[in-house]
Design an enzyme around this catalytic site. Structure first.
Site, mmCIF file in Angstrom:
data_model
loop_
_atom_site.group_PDB
_atom_site.id
_atom_site.type_symbol
_atom_site.label_atom_id
_atom_site.label_comp_id
_atom_site.label_asym_id
_atom_site.label_seq_id
_atom_site.Cartn_x
_atom_site.Cartn_y
_atom_site.Cartn_z
ATOM 1 N N GLY A 112 1.587 4.020 -8.751
ATOM 2 C CA GLY A 112 0.253 4.194 -9.349
ATOM 3 C C GLY A 112 0.309 4.464 -10.841
ATOM 4 O O GLY A 112 -0.662 4.182 -11.566
ATOM 5 N N GLU A 115 0.650 1.125 -12.313
ATOM 6 C CA GLU A 115 -0.647 0.460 -12.111
ATOM 7 C C GLU A 115 -1.671 0.961 -13.132
ATOM 8 O O GLU A 115 -2.485 0.191 -13.642
ATOM 9 C CB GLU A 115 -1.149 0.711 -10.684
ATOM 10 C CG GLU A 115 -0.334 -0.055 -9.638
ATOM 11 C CD GLU A 115 -0.758 0.279 -8.224
ATOM 12 O OE1 GLU A 115 -0.611 1.453 -7.827
ATOM 13 O OE2 GLU A 115 -1.246 -0.609 -7.515
ATOM 14 N N GLU A 135 6.635 1.445 -3.983
ATOM 15 C CA GLU A 135 5.799 1.721 -2.810
ATOM 16 C C GLU A 135 6.433 1.338 -1.477
ATOM 17 O O GLU A 135 6.286 2.047 -0.484
ATOM 18 C CB GLU A 135 4.433 1.022 -2.935
ATOM 19 C CG GLU A 135 3.465 1.710 -3.874
ATOM 20 C CD GLU A 135 3.576 1.243 -5.308
ATOM 21 O OE1 GLU A 135 4.603 0.613 -5.658
ATOM 22 O OE2 GLU A 135 2.647 1.503 -6.084
#
Ligand code: COA
Length: 257
Positions: A112, A115, A135
């Site tokens: 994240g 991201e 992930e």
């Protein structure tokens, strides 16, 4: 809203938003995502702010991912809702922001965290940064746009390699594949971002707002990017910035935006 996991500092035309959970390597929990949303909404309306910068507190991490402790007990439905809300409130929100957002990647940007950096319009990396998409090592896939934005930025083959192996790459490699716009020593990160921001703020903010919308439109499968560009191009003609920019050119002076 009282901020517990963020600090915001406005310096000249730049807003520095620091994700401030250094003991957890600035992992994104739901509190941080909510605070980020509120901060971004407020800064979008703040006229004196022309560029927003996201960074992590401390020297170790930008953001080491979504908070794994929070993810651990979620059901499939709750997991899907978390991703949908996070995208709407933070990641897609940043991508569609009406002013440029820069990620100052000062350390680990994982899952994240990467991201978040990829949702920003530009990325400046400290050369000590390490990034990756781990992930699948947790039995997950990216949920905040990583499967879409990583291939857009680095190409499908390189994205598949990063996503399937989950391995980290260093800043130099991130620069070589187009994930980092520029890299610099950690001590120079602030000034590098300020120089980049200065190069942006000399130009017309109303035009940049239209520009960001037009570029984003091209990545939206529901929208014809070329038609959106024509519309944004037309909208520029009605702006003060257009009058300022063209008159300055015609009178051989510098525009003041
Ligand atoms: N979520 C929740 N907590 C996290 C976290 C995350 N994504 N990343 C780090 N932390 C916490 C650790 O649990 C630890 O907390 P503790 O001191 O209470 O045990 C603290 O941050 C420091 O991390 P630690 O693992 O001890 O540091 P390290 O230097 O040994 O390793 C990393 C650094 C980044 C390699 C390692 O923390 C890591 O792999 N983090 C998870 C990365 C990840 O998978 N992100 C994707 C999530 S979808």
């Amino acid at each position: 809203m009282k901020l517990k996991t963020l600090t915001i500092k406005i310096q000249k035309k730049l807003a520095w938003v620091t994700i401030n959970r250094p003991k957890k390597l600035n992992a994104l929990n739901s509190q941080t995502l909510t605070e980020l949303h509120h901060a971004l909404v407020a800064l979008e309306e703040e006229n004196k702010v022309r560029v927003v910068v996201l960074k992590g507190a401390g020297d170790t991490a930008f953001v080491a991912g979504a908070d794994i402790r929070e993810l651990a007990d979620l059901t499939p439905t709750a997991g899907a809702a978390l991703a949908q809300q996070g995208n709407q409130k933070v990641f897609d929100f940043i991508e569609h922001y009406n002013k440029p957002v820069i990620a100052a990647v000062n350390g680990y940007a994982l899952g994240g965290g990467l991201e978040l950096a990829m949702a920003c319009h530009l990325r400046v990396f400290a050369n000590t940064a390490k990034v990756g998409m781990p992930e699948t090592s947790l039995g997950l896939i990216p949920g905040y746009g990583g499967t879409q934005r990583l291939p857009q930025l680095v190409g499908r083959g390189r994205a598949m390699e990063l996503l399937l192996t989950g391995d980290m790459i260093d800043a130099q490699r991130a620069y070589e594949i187009g994930l980092a716009n520029m890299i610099c020593p950690p001590a120079a990160l602030k000034s590098k971002v300020e120089d980049l921001a200065a190069a942006i703020v000399k130009n017309a903010p109303q035009a940049q707002q239209q520009l960001l919308a037009a570029v984003c439109a091209g990545f939206d499968p529901q929208t014809d990017g070329y038609a959106a560009e024509s519309e944004s191009f037309g909208a520029c003609f009605g702006t003060d910035n257009f009058v300022q920019g063209t008159q300055a050119f015609l009178h051989k002076r510098k525009p003041k935006f």
